[in-house]
Scaffold this motif. Structure first.
Motif, PDB file in Angstrom:
ATOM      1  N   VAL A 237      41.073  48.372  34.660  1.00 30.83           N
ATOM      2  CA  VAL A 237      40.557  47.563  33.728  1.00 30.83           C
ATOM      3  C   VAL A 237      41.950  47.436  32.888  1.00 30.83           C
ATOM      4  N   ARG A 238      41.264  45.964  32.259  1.00 24.79           N
ATOM      5  CA  ARG A 238      42.869  46.045  31.372  1.00 24.79           C
ATOM      6  C   ARG A 238      42.703  46.613  29.550  1.00 24.79           C
ATOM      7  N   ALA A 239      43.138  46.444  28.877  1.00 19.97           N
ATOM      8  CA  ALA A 239      42.756  46.945  28.266  1.00 19.97           C
ATOM      9  C   ALA A 239      42.502  45.409  26.647  1.00 19.97           C
ATOM     10  N   ARG A 240      41.917  44.997  26.855  1.00 18.43           N
ATOM     11  CA  ARG A 240      41.455  43.780  26.056  1.00 18.43           C
ATOM     12  C   ARG A 240      39.580  44.229  25.763  1.00 18.43           C
ATOM     13  N   PRO A 241      39.035  43.161  24.984  1.00 18.95           N
ATOM     14  CA  PRO A 241      37.565  42.907  24.510  1.00 18.95           C
ATOM     15  C   PRO A 241      36.797  42.669  25.509  1.00 18.95           C
ATOM     16  N   GLY A 242      36.014  43.077  26.108  1.00 17.56           N
ATOM     17  CA  GLY A 242      35.323  43.412  27.312  1.00 17.56           C
ATOM     18  C   GLY A 242      35.420  43.428  28.212  1.00 17.56           C
ATOM     19  N   ALA A 243      36.332  44.223  28.532  1.00 20.34           N
ATOM     20  CA  ALA A 243      36.782  45.512  29.435  1.00 20.34           C
ATOM     21  C   ALA A 243      37.012  45.137  30.481  1.00 20.34           C
ATOM     22  N   PRO A 244      37.983  43.929  30.633  1.00 14.96           N
ATOM     23  CA  PRO A 244      38.451  42.972  32.052  1.00 14.96           C
ATOM     24  C   PRO A 244      38.901  43.073  33.233  1.00 14.96           C
ATOM     25  N   VAL A 245      38.776  43.205  34.245  1.00 17.37           N
ATOM     26  CA  VAL A 245      39.172  43.917  35.319  1.00 17.37           C
ATOM     27  C   VAL A 245      40.327  42.524  35.720  1.00 17.37           C
ATOM     28  N   ALA A 246      41.254  43.507  36.849  1.00 18.21           N
ATOM     29  CA  ALA A 246      41.742  42.967  37.649  1.00 18.21           C
ATOM     30  C   ALA A 246      41.620  42.717  38.987  1.00 18.21           C
ATOM     31  N   ALA A 247      41.022  41.537  39.123  1.00 14.70           N
ATOM     32  CA  ALA A 247      40.144  41.084  40.718  1.00 14.70           C
ATOM     33  C   ALA A 247      40.571  39.677  41.224  1.00 14.70           C
ATOM     34  N   PRO A 248      40.681  41.025  42.778  1.00 16.65           N
ATOM     35  CA  PRO A 248      40.839  39.517  43.603  1.00 16.65           C
ATOM     36  C   PRO A 248      40.106  39.090  43.853  1.00 16.65           C
ATOM     37  N   LEU A 249      40.813  38.346  44.340  1.00 15.26           N
ATOM     38  CA  LEU A 249      40.320  36.602  44.558  1.00 15.26           C
ATOM     39  C   LEU A 249      40.260  36.251  46.464  1.00 15.26           C
ATOM     40  N   THR A 250      39.116  35.358  46.552  1.00 13.13           N
ATOM     41  CA  THR A 250      39.656  34.288  47.772  1.00 13.13           C
ATOM     42  C   THR A 250      40.553  33.397  46.838  1.00 13.13           C
ATOM     43  N   TRP A 251      41.211  32.075  47.762  1.00 16.05           N
ATOM     44  CA  TRP A 251      41.308  31.297  47.448  1.00 16.05           C
ATOM     45  C   TRP A 251      40.839  30.499  47.152  1.00 16.05           C
ATOM     46  N   GLU A 252      39.659  30.532  47.767  1.00 16.99           N
ATOM     47  CA  GLU A 252      38.268  29.321  47.529  1.00 16.99           C
ATOM     48  C   GLU A 252      37.361  29.557  46.172  1.00 16.99           C
ATOM     49  N   GLU A 253      37.741  31.166  45.407  1.00 15.99           N
ATOM     50  CA  GLU A 253      36.840  31.293  44.322  1.00 15.99           C
ATOM     51  C   GLU A 253      37.963  31.042  43.515  1.00 15.99           C
ATOM     52  N   LEU A 254      38.876  31.128  43.492  1.00 17.05           N
ATOM     53  CA  LEU A 254      40.443  30.803  42.766  1.00 17.05           C
ATOM     54  C   LEU A 254      39.619  29.036  41.997  1.00 17.05           C
ATOM     55  N   ASP A 255      39.388  28.473  42.776  1.00 17.95           N
ATOM     56  CA  ASP A 255      38.942  26.880  42.785  1.00 17.95           C
ATOM     57  C   ASP A 255      37.889  26.704  40.709  1.00 17.95           C
ATOM     58  N   GLY A 256      37.183  27.718  40.855  1.00 21.47           N
ATOM     59  CA  GLY A 256      36.110  27.243  39.805  1.00 21.47           C
ATOM     60  C   GLY A 256      36.056  28.597  39.494  1.00 21.47           C
ATOM     61  N   LEU A 257      37.081  29.276  39.749  1.00 23.06           N
ATOM     62  CA  LEU A 257      37.664  30.256  38.025  1.00 23.06           C
ATOM     63  C   LEU A 257      37.982  29.882  36.849  1.00 23.06           C
ATOM     64  N   GLU A 258      37.132  30.191  35.666  1.00 20.83           N
ATOM     65  CA  GLU A 258      38.045  29.415  34.547  1.00 20.83           C
ATOM     66  C   GLU A 258      38.915  30.509  33.128  1.00 20.83           C
ATOM     67  N   SER A 259      38.538  31.360  33.795  1.00 13.19           N
ATOM     68  CA  SER A 259      39.504  32.665  33.120  1.00 13.19           C
ATOM     69  C   SER A 259      40.088  33.803  33.080  1.00 13.19           C
TER      70      SER A 259
END
Length: 292
Positions: A237-259
């Motif tokens: 988890v990162r120390a940012r509002p909303g508690a975002p996570v460093a998340a592994p992806l597939t290369w296909e998932e990357l295409d639709g990712l916005e943030s």
């Protein structure tokens, strides 16, 4: 509640979490207990990426609204394993209980070495950190393009490429390696990869370390590699509002990712896109030879 202790089941242990109701991500954000429960839940996916590796903890005892600090040599319970490094003994997260203990310490982010036992100092992964100059959809689109550039450069060197969000602003591209060469040589390889990536679009990408010299270009950062260097652990988890996570992806998932913060502490997955990464480890020595 913000006081007292709650007990969290983590594998074979039950770990105490003090002041479980204490908000870590703002008054209405996730609490210390939420972080502990996340670590217990995500441990089967996270542990393969931190086990046997020295880790440093980024602690925020008063939550992300106050100043945090790094701890490389924490005082740990006798059931938490440590390993000797040239800078002193460091913690190793071998099981879910160790991750929950980190949450009890208000250690929001776990940062890990690129090498682990029994090959300390000989990395088995390389990290290219793609850091945009700003926030927003346009900046992240530049990250996605740079990640694909990095993948192509790695492919040219016969190196595998995996991608993950940083949980902050950008992306990490990770390449599994055979532990053949020391961390200085892997840093040299990472710098060469970064130079090749940046050379593809020098008006948009740079390896310039000095922020003032980057302008509005995306920084292709190779500095996470080298002697005892750290990078955020997958699923941390990162120390940012909303508690975002460093998340592994597939290369296909990357295409639709916005943030880079698209995934949060609520993340639940049946499997990990990085599963079996080690089976695709390639030779850094041969890659260096290809560089000439």
């Amino acid at each position: 509640m913000a006081t007292g202790t709650t007990w969290v089941r983590a594998g074979r242990r039950v770990v105490g979490v003090r002041r479980p109701g204490k908000p870590l991500f703002g008054e209405s954000g996730a609490t210390k207990e939420d972080l502990a429960q996340y670590h217990a839940r995500i441990a089967p996916l996270m542990l393969p990426h931190v086990r046997d590796r020295p880790v440093a903890l980024e602690r925020f005892p008063d939550g992300i609204g106050a100043r945090g600090f790094f701890v490389k040599h924490p005082s740990v319970p006798d059931w938490v394993r440590t390993v000797e490094t040239s800078g002193g003994r460091m913690m190793v997260c071998q099981d879910a209980a160790a991750l929950v203990w980190c949450a009890d310490q208000a250690a929001i982010t776990v940062h890990a070495w690129q090498s682990g036992e029994p090959h300390l100092g000989r990395p088995d992964r390389m990290v290219i950190d793609l850091d945009p100059a700003g926030d927003g959809p346009e900046a992240f689109a530049a990250c996605r393009a740079a990640a694909r550039d990095t993948r192509e450069v790695l492919d040219d060197l016969d190196l595998a490429a995996y991608v993950m969000t940083s949980g902050s602003r950008g992306l990490h591209v990770r390449s599994p390696l055979r532990p053949e060469v020391d961390d200085r040589e892997v840093r040299r390889l990472a710098e060469a990869v970064a130079d090749r990536v940046a050379a593809r679009r020098p008006d948009e990408l740079t390896t310039e370390v000095r922020k003032a010299a980057r302008g509005d270009r995306l920084f292709v950062d190779y500095l996470r590699n080298g002697r005892e260097q750290l990078a955020v652990a997958p699923y941390s988890v990162r120390a940012r509002p909303g508690a975002p996570v460093a998340a592994p992806l597939t290369w296909e998932e990357l295409d639709g990712l916005e943030s880079a913060g698209a995934f949060t502490i609520d993340l639940e997955r049946d499997g990990c896109p990085f599963a079996g990464m080690g089976r695709h480890a390639r030779s850094p020595r041969r890659a260096l030879e290809r560089l000439g």
